[in-house]
Design a protein around this motif. Sequence first.
Motif, PDB file in Angstrom:
ATOM      1  N   ASP A  17       0.835  -1.208   0.000  1.00 51.11           N
ATOM      2  CA  ASP A  17       0.000   0.000   0.000  1.00 51.11           C
ATOM      3  C   ASP A  17       0.864   1.250   0.000  1.00 51.11           C
ATOM      4  OD1 ASP A  17      -2.254  -1.593   0.128  1.00 51.11           O
ATOM      5  OD2 ASP A  17      -2.562  -1.304   2.281  1.00 51.11           O
ATOM      6  N   GLU A  24       1.696   7.123  -6.499  1.00 54.86           N
ATOM      7  CA  GLU A  24       0.640   8.077  -6.821  1.00 54.86           C
ATOM      8  C   GLU A  24       1.093   9.510  -6.542  1.00 54.86           C
ATOM      9  OE1 GLU A  24      -3.246   7.922  -7.606  1.00 54.86           O
ATOM     10  OE2 GLU A  24      -1.852   6.860  -8.929  1.00 54.86           O
ATOM     11  N   SER A 103      -7.123   4.268  -0.700  1.00 56.37           N
ATOM     12  CA  SER A 103      -6.849   4.504  -2.117  1.00 56.37           C
ATOM     13  C   SER A 103      -6.938   5.978  -2.488  1.00 56.37           C
ATOM     14  CB  SER A 103      -7.819   3.695  -2.986  1.00 56.37           C
ATOM     15  OG  SER A 103      -9.159   4.100  -2.756  1.00 56.37           O
ATOM     16  N   THR A 136     -14.254   1.591  -0.174  1.00 55.76           N
ATOM     17  CA  THR A 136     -13.048   0.848  -0.511  1.00 55.76           C
ATOM     18  C   THR A 136     -13.215   0.086  -1.809  1.00 55.76           C
ATOM     19  OG1 THR A 136     -12.423   0.570   1.792  1.00 55.76           O
ATOM     20  CG2 THR A 136     -11.453  -0.954   0.236  1.00 55.76           C
ATOM     21  N   THR A 140      -8.513   0.187  -6.975  1.00 51.51           N
ATOM     22  CA  THR A 140      -8.110   1.561  -7.249  1.00 51.51           C
ATOM     23  C   THR A 140      -6.769   1.914  -6.620  1.00 51.51           C
ATOM     24  OG1 THR A 140      -9.254   2.463  -5.318  1.00 51.51           O
ATOM     25  CG2 THR A 140     -10.512   2.309  -7.359  1.00 51.51           C
ATOM     26  N   LEU A 141      -6.215   1.070  -5.769  1.00 48.25           N
ATOM     27  CA  LEU A 141      -4.891   1.321  -5.214  1.00 48.25           C
ATOM     28  C   LEU A 141      -3.888   0.617  -6.123  1.00 48.25           C
ATOM     29  CD1 LEU A 141      -3.770   2.847  -2.786  1.00 48.25           C
ATOM     30  CD2 LEU A 141      -3.663   0.686  -1.564  1.00 48.25           C
TER      31      LEU A 141
END
Length: 443
Positions: A17, A24, A103, A136, A140-141
């Motif tokens: 994560d 990102e 995310s 959640t 998308t992460l």
Amino acid sequence: MAEYHVENFGCRSSRSDGEAIAAELRHRGLKPATDFAGASVVVVNTCSVTADADSGARAFIRRVHRKNPDAKIVVTGCYAQRAPEELATLSGVTSVIGNSHKSLVASIIVEPTAFVPLATVVNRVPVFVDESFAHTDLATLPFADDADQTRPNLKVQDGCANCCSFCIIPETRGPSRSITLEKALESVERFVQNGGQELVLSGINLGRWGRDLKPAKRFADLVSAILERTVLPRLRLSSIEPMDWTEDLLALFATHTSRLARHAHLPLQSGSDTILRRMYRRYRPWHYAEKLSQIRSLMPDAAIGADVMVGFPGETDALFQESYDFIAAQPLTYLHLFPFSPRLGTPAAELQRYQPVHKEVMNQRMDALRALAEGKNTAFRKSFLGRELSVVTLRGNRSATTPALSDNFIKVEVAMTYPPNRSIQVRATRLTESGLHAVPLAE
């Protein structure tokens, strides 16, 4: 240009994560800082599996605020999901983002006003937490295929519904969720195209991958697809629950011996049947031993590891000895040891009130198991002296040697300098403190 630092605590999934959040942030124009002291934004990606994990995160937040008082401290992860109000009161914290909104971390950092409707305010700090995990979407992460790592983790599953009596994860991670087979394959392909040599599949309850998809799939389907539909040189599987080592999964290790890392990690927690039942674990010691026997038969040179919890409430001397004797009899090559830590709201926390194991006793038992594990690991490493190993080189600072990791999870110091992310053959020459020294073979 703003600079960021991401500090990860906890398991492989948590680190995955953190890698994705960092990717990102780079994508949105931020630059990685040399360390947290020079960052304008510090993301603290927490764990909450034990009280020590909580205190470690708090200590780090205090250290960041003391050394870099102007930094915006954004706290996310399991601790943020479990106790957001507690974290919101710490000096320097500017937002708390639970796993339910993980995310969105990069987006909230860059465009905080756009997400005001999703937040509640605690101590003037916006808090983003949804206990239902309605916001959640695991997919998308993204996978951080541009992360500065040689063996990145591809998280394909999150959440857990096992509800072990000691565990807070179902509360902090939510129900089991999987990315699709197609998204997993796309991520693997990108990694291969970037020259990647080894990829680690990770998840909170990895063996449950695919059960929630429609139509439902099994974890062996994912592993098989990666091996058959990509040219990934090496795939490593992280921790998988004992009963998820199915016949289909084991068969893949028999047919893909050069591409599936010879490495199996099966959480045990205790070798005592009585304690396993109190933990609400879904297997008995004989089940576990049977799985290890199958794995060792298929892969005589495999690294086989286990998680073991010490000091579960009601663990008497006799029950600990039962666990110790069971572990001693198994073909394990390393142990991850954890002292029991009560998590408020779990059944085991209630048991702790009536049947605690005193800290001194717990420490003695930890020492005994640590010595057992060291002996097993030393014997395992000694068995490879003079033998060839396949290793992937890692990043290192030494001028004369290169750190590497063998396919069967042995740390290797190679007596030559190599760039990271190279797959080479070496011959082990001597033991090091925690691994092997080796010389490269002629290419």
